[in-house]
Design a protein around this motif. Structure first.
Motif, PDB file in Angstrom:
ATOM      1  N   ASP A   1       0.850  -1.183   0.000  1.00  8.96           N
ATOM      2  CA  ASP A   1       0.000   0.000   0.000  1.00  8.96           C
ATOM      3  C   ASP A   1       0.885   1.231   0.000  1.00  8.96           C
ATOM      4  O   ASP A   1       1.750   1.379   0.866  1.00  8.96           O
TER       5      ASP A   1
ATOM      6  N   MET B   1       0.835   5.376   0.047  1.00 15.32           N
ATOM      7  CA  MET B   1      -0.022   6.540   0.323  1.00 15.32           C
ATOM      8  C   MET B   1       0.819   7.814   0.351  1.00 15.32           C
ATOM      9  O   MET B   1       1.986   7.789   0.748  1.00 15.32           O
TER      10      MET B   1
ATOM     11  N   VAL C   1     -11.922  13.891  -4.485  1.00 15.54           N
ATOM     12  CA  VAL C   1     -12.902  12.897  -4.038  1.00 15.54           C
ATOM     13  C   VAL C   1     -13.668  13.417  -2.826  1.00 15.54           C
ATOM     14  O   VAL C   1     -14.894  13.271  -2.733  1.00 15.54           O
TER      15      VAL C   1
ATOM     16  N   ALA D   1     -16.215  15.843  -4.083  1.00 14.32           N
ATOM     17  CA  ALA D   1     -17.316  15.165  -4.784  1.00 14.32           C
ATOM     18  C   ALA D   1     -18.269  14.519  -3.788  1.00 14.32           C
ATOM     19  O   ALA D   1     -19.495  14.588  -3.937  1.00 14.32           O
TER      20      ALA D   1
ATOM     21  N   LEU E   1     -16.276  13.851   6.064  1.00 10.68           N
ATOM     22  CA  LEU E   1     -15.330  12.851   5.590  1.00 10.68           C
ATOM     23  C   LEU E   1     -14.121  13.550   4.966  1.00 10.68           C
ATOM     24  O   LEU E   1     -14.255  14.608   4.368  1.00 10.68           O
ATOM     25  N   SER E   2     -12.950  12.967   5.131  1.00 10.29           N
ATOM     26  CA  SER E   2     -11.757  13.474   4.471  1.00 10.29           C
ATOM     27  C   SER E   2     -11.025  12.284   3.849  1.00 10.29           C
ATOM     28  O   SER E   2     -10.683  11.334   4.534  1.00 10.29           O
ATOM     29  N   VAL E   3     -10.826  12.359   2.534  1.00 10.25           N
ATOM     30  CA  VAL E   3     -10.298  11.208   1.799  1.00 10.25           C
ATOM     31  C   VAL E   3      -8.866  11.471   1.353  1.00 10.25           C
ATOM     32  O   VAL E   3      -8.537  12.562   0.906  1.00 10.25           O
ATOM     33  N   ARG E   4      -8.007  10.475   1.504  1.00 20.97           N
ATOM     34  CA  ARG E   4      -6.702  10.485   0.849  1.00 20.97           C
ATOM     35  C   ARG E   4      -6.623   9.277  -0.077  1.00 20.97           C
ATOM     36  O   ARG E   4      -7.116   8.203   0.254  1.00 20.97           O
ATOM     37  N   GLN E   5      -6.029   9.525  -1.239  1.00 18.81           N
ATOM     38  CA  GLN E   5      -6.004   8.481  -2.263  1.00 18.81           C
ATOM     39  C   GLN E   5      -4.583   8.000  -2.499  1.00 18.81           C
ATOM     40  O   GLN E   5      -3.668   8.791  -2.673  1.00 18.81           O
ATOM     41  N   GLY E   6      -4.405   6.699  -2.497  1.00 14.45           N
ATOM     42  CA  GLY E   6      -3.102   6.113  -2.772  1.00 14.45           C
ATOM     43  C   GLY E   6      -3.232   4.948  -3.727  1.00 14.45           C
ATOM     44  O   GLY E   6      -4.243   4.788  -4.398  1.00 14.45           O
ATOM     45  N   THR E   7      -2.206   4.122  -3.776  1.00 15.03           N
ATOM     46  CA  THR E   7      -2.152   3.016  -4.726  1.00 15.03           C
ATOM     47  C   THR E   7      -1.967   1.708  -3.980  1.00 15.03           C
ATOM     48  O   THR E   7      -1.255   1.647  -2.979  1.00 15.03           O
ATOM     49  N   ARG E   8      -2.652   0.687  -4.441  1.00  8.83           N
ATOM     50  CA  ARG E   8      -2.527  -0.646  -3.861  1.00  8.83           C
ATOM     51  C   ARG E   8      -1.962  -1.579  -4.919  1.00  8.83           C
ATOM     52  O   ARG E   8      -2.503  -1.679  -6.021  1.00  8.83           O
TER      53      ARG E   8
END
Lengths: 80, 80
Positions: free
Chosen positions: A7, A9, A22, A25, A34-41
């Motif tokens: 993972d 981030m 995000v 949106a 809500l608070s979003v952080r986007q990463g890669t899996r």
């Protein structure tokens, strides 16, 4: 087949424009607080067993290729 | 702060060019016997407690916004 998961981030102090988009949106859709952080899996399928050597390989690969360690943190673990 | 994690991965029958590129790069670096698939990890920080209602919200958000369910599967779970 055995699986190793990496993972990746963005570091907490790094701006995350995708996550912000995000979050915005979701807010417009009515999801507040809500608070979003986007990463890669990354799901890495490994031939055979997961040995300590394999995990070490995954660690080196994550550090050198999968994550940009200037701006990202990563976690390597055995998948389900 | 409580955290909900949404993991979004390409469905097994869908081509994954990013994952293929990573697999190829790892092979060139000498890591053989690995097959990588690449997806997205969303970490959602939630104000207050994680209630069943909040998880339901995250489920709906994942289904409608975070994942393209034609080509992607997702998993919603409580983060560490």
């Amino acid at each position: 087949m055995a699986q190793i998961v990496v993972d990746v981030m963005p570091k907490p102090e790094i701006l995350d424009p995708q996550g912000k988009a995000v979050t915005g949106a979701l807010k417009r859709l009515g999801y507040t607080g809500l608070s979003v952080r986007q990463g890669t899996r990354f799901e890495i399928e490994v031939e055979g067993e997961i040995t300590p050597e394999r995990l070490e390989q995954a660690q080196v690969a994550a550090d050198s290729l999968l994550a940009n360690t200037t701006i990202e943190n990563y976690v390597v673990r055995v998948g389900e």
